[in-house]
Write an enzyme that holds these catalytic residues in place. Structure first.
Site, PDB file in Angstrom:
ATOM      1  N   GLU A  34       0.833  -1.205   0.000  1.00 30.09           N
ATOM      2  CA  GLU A  34       0.000   0.000   0.000  1.00 30.09           C
ATOM      3  C   GLU A  34       0.862   1.247   0.000  1.00 30.09           C
ATOM      4  O   GLU A  34       1.814   1.347   0.773  1.00 30.09           O
ATOM      5  CB  GLU A  34      -0.883  -0.012   1.246  1.00 30.09           C
ATOM      6  N   HIS A  35       0.511   2.182  -0.885  1.00 30.12           N
ATOM      7  CA  HIS A  35       1.256   3.440  -1.045  1.00 30.12           C
ATOM      8  C   HIS A  35       2.702   3.171  -1.485  1.00 30.12           C
ATOM      9  O   HIS A  35       3.602   3.965  -1.217  1.00 30.12           O
ATOM     10  CB  HIS A  35       1.217   4.279   0.240  1.00 30.12           C
ATOM     11  N   ASP A  37       3.015   2.158  -4.832  1.00 31.43           N
ATOM     12  CA  ASP A  37       2.980   2.259  -6.298  1.00 31.43           C
ATOM     13  C   ASP A  37       3.642   3.535  -6.804  1.00 31.43           C
ATOM     14  O   ASP A  37       4.444   3.498  -7.729  1.00 31.43           O
ATOM     15  CB  ASP A  37       1.555   2.087  -6.855  1.00 31.43           C
ATOM     16  N   SER A  68     -26.202   8.081 -14.132  1.00 30.29           N
ATOM     17  CA  SER A  68     -25.735   7.052 -13.211  1.00 30.29           C
ATOM     18  C   SER A  68     -26.910   6.539 -12.395  1.00 30.29           C
ATOM     19  O   SER A  68     -27.617   7.318 -11.743  1.00 30.29           O
ATOM     20  CB  SER A  68     -24.668   7.607 -12.266  1.00 30.29           C
ATOM     21  N   GLY A 125     -16.795   5.155  -2.128  1.00 36.19           N
ATOM     22  CA  GLY A 125     -15.928   5.600  -1.038  1.00 36.19           C
ATOM     23  C   GLY A 125     -15.390   4.475  -0.181  1.00 36.19           C
ATOM     24  O   GLY A 125     -14.860   4.701   0.898  1.00 36.19           O
ATOM     25  N   GLY A 127     -12.914   2.400  -0.942  1.00 38.48           N
ATOM     26  CA  GLY A 127     -11.497   2.092  -1.134  1.00 38.48           C
ATOM     27  C   GLY A 127     -11.260   0.885  -2.015  1.00 38.48           C
ATOM     28  O   GLY A 127     -10.145   0.383  -2.106  1.00 38.48           O
ATOM     29  N   SER A 130     -13.624   2.357  -7.058  1.00 40.37           N
ATOM     30  CA  SER A 130     -14.718   2.621  -7.993  1.00 40.37           C
ATOM     31  C   SER A 130     -14.284   3.613  -9.067  1.00 40.37           C
ATOM     32  O   SER A 130     -14.705   3.509 -10.219  1.00 40.37           O
ATOM     33  CB  SER A 130     -15.945   3.143  -7.249  1.00 40.37           C
ATOM     34  N   ASP A 175      -4.349   0.991  -9.144  1.00 37.73           N
ATOM     35  CA  ASP A 175      -5.785   0.749  -9.240  1.00 37.73           C
ATOM     36  C   ASP A 175      -6.221   0.505 -10.674  1.00 37.73           C
ATOM     37  O   ASP A 175      -6.949  -0.443 -10.973  1.00 37.73           O
ATOM     38  CB  ASP A 175      -6.557   1.937  -8.656  1.00 37.73           C
ATOM     39  N   TYR A 225      -4.005  12.458   0.900  1.00 43.41           N
ATOM     40  CA  TYR A 225      -3.280  11.575  -0.026  1.00 43.41           C
ATOM     41  C   TYR A 225      -2.126  12.311  -0.722  1.00 43.41           C
ATOM     42  O   TYR A 225      -0.992  11.832  -0.749  1.00 43.41           O
ATOM     43  CB  TYR A 225      -4.264  11.027  -1.072  1.00 43.41           C
TER      44      TYR A 225
END
Length: 389
Positions: A34-35, A37, A68, A125, A127, A130, A175, A225
């Protein structure tokens, strides 16, 4: 069937004539890494069987019409191929519009507008990415409808570029890559610095991947982020004064410890430590999985959470409750926060016989301590994007 519902909605809104096509792109869950990339390290995500469905049809003018099914209160949102300006209210159409803008920027001109209906069954939301799923399904649709010569890997890179430059979120490649390159029953061991990757079969004899939604929504664009990226970049810059490295992913744990004093800012030092150690954890975890050592894989997942909580500080109290309670349950092999952080989901590997206990214990503790009821998804690993029959 979801695709039929999307198609029916499209016909209701925009008519049943012409060449209407339906597409799907998956969300993803990251098992570990995680984090890392955007810090030149490795990640280990897999595509899910939940994601974003899109029905689309070309128009004979330059108008764009979006609807949507997840935000039906907004109705049909109209734009045009002559209006590539991000919506300041952060409307969801910024994601498909950004991909169209990026295609055009690469010389792939959209000669006519589109009618589009979307439905996502990824919790918003959560994670589970989406936004990347929406970017990838848009790219795949554009490739198919307009006949553009792009690979799925190109679509991932275009999606990342659009999110960085149109939506203002400085995300890494993971992602979009996981969504675009997914393969059933496999996770993707990806070197984010070189984009070299291999598929690794996920064989969990007697266990399942369980995603738990904290029901705390995060927003990467407005969250800390981008701060984490800047702090990591500062750590790299300081280390480059004493090491010949291009990314934090170039360092081993031992090399980081030998040179960490070059990082003057204490916060930046913690961010750098996480990036280096998490990358090495990810490499070790994939090795353990190949050797069918799922216990070691689980311990590395747990260590990943501690690092994200203490050094990278992207967890939150609600998610920590879920992880702490999961660690107490016999049969939980490993559990950690997944995704960008500041809310969202945990990912756990849970033995089959412990899943009911896992759900019951976490629900009880979470309701008592947080006042919310978590949601659980026992997930399957699916393929990348496709045009549906």
């Amino acid at each position: 069937m979801i695709q039929q519902n999307v198609l029916d909605k499209f016909k209701e809104l925009f008519g049943a004539d012409g060449d209407i096509r339906v597409y799907f792109a998956p969300g993803r869950v990251n098992l570990i890494g995680e984090h890392t990339d955007y810090n030149g390290g490795h990640v280990f995500p897999c595509a899910l069987t939940i994601g974003t469905y899109m029905a689309a049809r070309k128009r004979d003018d330059r108008k764009l019409r979006f609807y949507s099914m997840n935000f039906d209160n907004l109705g049909v949102v109209e734009s045009s191929l002559d209006e590539f300006t991000p919506d300041p209210d952060g409307l969801w159409i910024n994601y498909p519009m950004g991909v169209m803008w990026a295609f055009e920027g690469r010389g792939m001109k959209l000669e006519s507008g589109l009618d589009i209906v979307l439905f996502g069954n990824i919790p918003n939301g959560s994670g589970l990415s989406s936004s990347a799923s929406l970017e990838v399904v848009t790219g795949y649709m554009l490739k198919d409808i307009y006949g553009f010569d792009v690979t799925n890997q190109d679509i991932a890179l275009i999606g990342q570029y659009s999110e960085n430059n149109y939506n203002g979120c400085n995300c890494g490649i993971m992602d979009q890559f996981a969504s675009a390159m997914g393969k059933k029953d496999n996770a993707i061991f990806l070197d984010c610095n070189t984009l070299d990757f291999e598929y690794a079969p996920i064989v969990l004899d007697g266990a399942k991947i369980v995603v738990t939604n904290s029901m705390v929504k995060h927003s990467l664009v407005t969250s800390a982020y981008n701060d984490r990226r800047n702090e990591s970049a500062q750590a790299l810059k300081d280390l480059q004064t004493v090491c010949d490295i291009k990314t934090l992913g170039d360092l081993t744990d031992e090399e980081f410890e030998a040179h960490k004093d070059a990082i003057k800012d204490e916060v930046a030092r913690k961010r750098g430590k996480h990036a280096v150690y998490e990358n090495q954890r990810t490499i070790k975890a994939v090795k353990a999985l190949k050797e069918n050592d799922i216990e070691t894989f689980g311990k590395l997942m747990n260590a990943s959470h501690v690092s994200l909580r203490d050094d990278y500080e992207t967890s939150c109290p609600e998610v920590d409750v879920l992880v702490d309670e999961a660690w107490k349950i016999p049969g939980v092999i490993g559990s950690r926060i997944t995704g960008g952080g500041f809310g969202g989901c945990t990912v756990s590997i849970v033995k089959d016989e412990a899943i009911d206990q896992f759900k019951a214990n976490l629900t009880k503790a979470y309701e008592e301590k947080v006042g919310k009821t978590p949601e659980f998804y026992v997930v399957s690993i699916g393929d990348g994007p496709s045009r549906l029959a």
